[in-house]
Enzyme design. Structure first.
Site, short mmCIF file in Angstrom:
data_model
loop_
_atom_site.label_atom_id
_atom_site.label_comp_id
_atom_site.label_asym_id
_atom_site.label_seq_id
_atom_site.Cartn_x
_atom_site.Cartn_y
_atom_site.Cartn_z
N THR A 181 9.22 30.10 38.74
CA THR A 181 7.78 30.12 38.48
C THR A 181 7.06 30.31 39.80
OG1 THR A 181 5.89 28.82 37.73
CG2 THR A 181 7.78 27.57 38.46
N GLU A 326 8.61 24.70 33.58
CA GLU A 326 9.37 23.45 33.69
C GLU A 326 9.60 22.78 32.34
OE1 GLU A 326 6.73 24.40 35.29
OE2 GLU A 326 6.72 23.83 37.40
N LYS A 434 -15.25 19.93 42.65
CA LYS A 434 -15.88 18.63 42.91
C LYS A 434 -17.28 18.85 43.46
CE LYS A 434 -14.68 14.10 43.82
NZ LYS A 434 -13.69 13.12 44.23
N TRP A 439 -16.62 15.58 38.95
CA TRP A 439 -15.73 16.69 38.66
C TRP A 439 -16.37 17.67 37.69
CZ3 TRP A 439 -11.94 17.14 41.84
CH2 TRP A 439 -11.29 16.01 42.36
P1 AMP Z 1 3.95 28.95 33.77
O1 AMP Z 1 4.96 28.05 34.36
O2 AMP Z 1 3.78 30.24 34.50
O3 AMP Z 1 4.18 29.17 32.32
O4 AMP Z 1 2.54 28.21 33.91
C1 AMP Z 1 2.34 26.94 33.35
C2 AMP Z 1 0.92 26.55 33.50
O5 AMP Z 1 0.08 27.41 32.72
C3 AMP Z 1 0.61 25.17 32.97
O6 AMP Z 1 0.96 24.16 33.90
C4 AMP Z 1 -0.88 25.26 32.72
O7 AMP Z 1 -1.62 25.12 33.91
C5 AMP Z 1 -1.04 26.67 32.23
N1 AMP Z 1 -1.05 26.71 30.76
C6 AMP Z 1 -0.02 26.95 29.93
N2 AMP Z 1 -0.42 26.94 28.64
C7 AMP Z 1 -1.73 26.67 28.64
C8 AMP Z 1 -2.72 26.50 27.62
N3 AMP Z 1 -2.44 26.63 26.35
N4 AMP Z 1 -3.98 26.20 28.02
C9 AMP Z 1 -4.30 26.09 29.32
N5 AMP Z 1 -3.41 26.23 30.33
C10 AMP Z 1 -2.14 26.52 30.00
#
Ligand code: AMP
Length: 539
Positions: A181, A326, A434, A439
């Protein structure tokens, strides 16, 4: 009870046994292929024997640089099927990151799509562990290439043994897959998936209260197979015997719409950007999308306006889920509870735009400034997760100690939770704004912006502010053909009744295109740089 290992190979064996006639329809560079699970099973067995011939042993990493198609699906089962590790590599990353990932994972062999060959040719001298390259082409001849040794996937398969067995006696905790990632700063981080984790996650996708995947589905994963195993859909669909439609290289919204109509797709999954593109296509041409029972959206927050357009304009059920590399990835799923069915239309929409509740099998904690937050939808805290398909470290990476603490994954996502236990992501810890000690959630403002008729895409970032510490700036892409004149004032006025004064963006900047990450999310880091440059701000 018996100790029966949960293994990836056994998922395809089930499809071979019970669903040999069901189809995998796969678009490659040159043509559309129609295969059955009997074909996929036989070809995967051939592949396993070929992998042995090429010297791949238990635990070795098998890298893929490929789009969504049947050959990629075969490696999904073939590599773990002999106890090796399926390592899907994001082809959209920079060459530097791809070199880093391949060397860090110590890939022994790379399976490459034709259009990715030039990229790998350029970096081959810097790959320290790769011993062979295999090109997944439909053509009978190998393409011209400087890669050495280079094999043709189909030629290799012809020499393979169609009865090769799946490995026996495997430990379900062994690694079956891995994926990197992109971190916001620094090198990508590797996550490994155990056989057990993948199988349990597939069960989770079959639960009626999540995606409810089943034999009767025609599943089209649009999310790339190199992005968290296309959210596990190819594994689960194979296991359940669902028909699969793989949209192949460089698909367009038009191809997606055509495939939905032609193959009667029932479930499809991808990030919001994909669905914005599909919406545009559906608005330009008429398609029969009545087969769809679920468009699954995750990876970034699903904008309310998009959910509304799919459901109200096109009568397509739209679902929102949350997860990360993860977390294999599905961690929460948004559905109304049985007693929430009589909410008003607006309330239903608001509720469904949230990220939902925890999938059975996982455990969560939300930690704010004063310990666990109240379920009042007000207090914000970081989401912590644990469970059998949540990673417990980054692969050979010191950064593990900041993310995996006392048995919990610290997701870096800031959420609120309501009295139903439904979470709402308000930001990434690093993206929260912030202002004057309070926030501001960039996500909330983005959702409001995208609901404006003139706005196609929106992202909100912070810039430093001498008085308030930080202030929000809205970055907007308008719908095609719209003029920017007067829009700034109109947008601020549109937001004014919806937010406290200090939440209102200090400025609205207009972009032709928003910078995106390799998996189609807004690249806030890049956007922030562009915004700072606009105001001549230094770090
Ligand atoms: P990745 O590892 O590239 O799939 O990214 C994961 C991250 O994407 C998460 O930790 C979130 O910050 C964001 N994310 C995944 N699904 C959502 C969702 N449904 N709404 C908002 N953020 C999301």
């Amino acid at each position: 009870m018996m100790e029966a290992p949960l293994t990836v190979g056994s998922m395809l064996e089930r499809a071979e046994k019970f669903f040999p006639k069901k189809q995998v329809i796969s678009q490659t560079h040159d043509k559309l292929h129609y295969l059955t699970y009997a074909d996929i099973g036989q070809r995967t067995r051939r592949l396993m024997s070929v992998l042995h011939e090429l010297g791949v042993q238990k635990g070795d990493r098998v890298g893929t640089l490929a789009w969504n198609h049947h050959r990629h699906l075969e490696i999904y089962f073939g590599a773990p099927g002999i106890g090796a590790v399926l390592h899907t590599i994001n082809i959209r990353l920079s060459p530097e990151h791809i070199i880093y990932i391949i060397n860090h994972a110590e890939d022994k062999i790379l399976f490459i799509d034709e259009d990715v060959l030039p990229l790998i040719e350029k970096i081959q001298d810097q790959l320290t562990t790769v011993e062979a390259f295999v090109v997944m082409t439909d053509k009978s001849e190998l393409p011209e290439s400087g890669l050495n040794p280079l094999y043709s996937y189909e030629e290799l398969l012809q020499s393979g043994d169609p009865t090769h067995p799946f490995i026996e006696g495997i430990d379900e905790n062994d690694t079956a897959g891995m994926c990197y990632t992109s971190a916001t700063t620094g090198k990508p981080k590797g996550v490994t998936y155990s056989h057990r984790g993948i199988v349990l996650h597939s069960f989770a996708l079959g639960i009626a209260d999540t995606a409810g995947l089943s034999e009767s589905d025609v599943a089209m994963p649009v999310v790339p197979q190199f992005h968290v195993n296309a959210w596990g859909i190819p594994f689960a669909s194979t296991w359940f015997g669902s028909t699969q439609v793989m949209p192949g290289p460089r698909f367009t919204p038009k191809r997606l719409a055509q495939f939905i109509e032609k193959f009667g797709v029932t479930v499809t999954a991808g990030v919001p950007t994909i669905w914005l593109g599909l919406l545009r296509e559906l608005e330009q041409e008429n398609y029969d999308t009545s087969s769809l029972r679920m468009v699954l959206c995750g990876g970034s927050a699903a904008p309310l306006g998009v959910i509304k357009a799919f459901e109200e304009k096109h009568n397509i059920p739209f679902y929102h889920a949350y997860g990360a590399t993860e977390t294999t990835p599905v961690a929460t799923f948004s559905r109304l509870k049985s007693y929430q069915q009589d909410l008003s239309d607006e309330e239903r929409l608001e509720e469904r735009a949230r990220q939902g509740i925890l999938v059975p099998g996982l455990d969560m904690k939300i930690i704010g400034n004063n310990g666990e937050v109240k379920w009042d939808d007000q207090e914000m805290g970081e989401l912590l997760l644990r469970g059998p398909w949540i990673a417990d470290e980054y692969y050979k990476d010191d950064r593990s100690e900041n993310a995996f603490i006392d048995g919990w994954l610290h997701t870096g996502d800031v959420v609120t939770v309501d009295e139903e236990g439904t979470i709402k992501i308000v930001d990434r810890t690093k993206d929260l704004i912030k202002s004057g000690g309070e926030w501001i959630s960039s996500v909330d403002i983005e959702n409001a912006l995208i609901a404006h008729d003139a706005i196609f895409e929106a992202s909100v970032v912070a810039i430093p502010d001498a008085e308030w510490q930080e202030c929000p700036i809205a970055c907007v892409v308008l719908n095609e053909g719209l003029a920017v004149d007067g829009m700034k004032e109109e947008i601020i006025e549109f937001l004014r009744p919806q937010f406290a004064k200090f939440w209102l963006p200090d400025d609205v900047l207009f972009f032709d295109e928003a910078p995106k990450t390799s998996v189609g999310k807004f690249l806030k880091r890049e956007l922030r740089e562009q915004v700072k440059a606009e105001y001549n701000l230094q770090d």
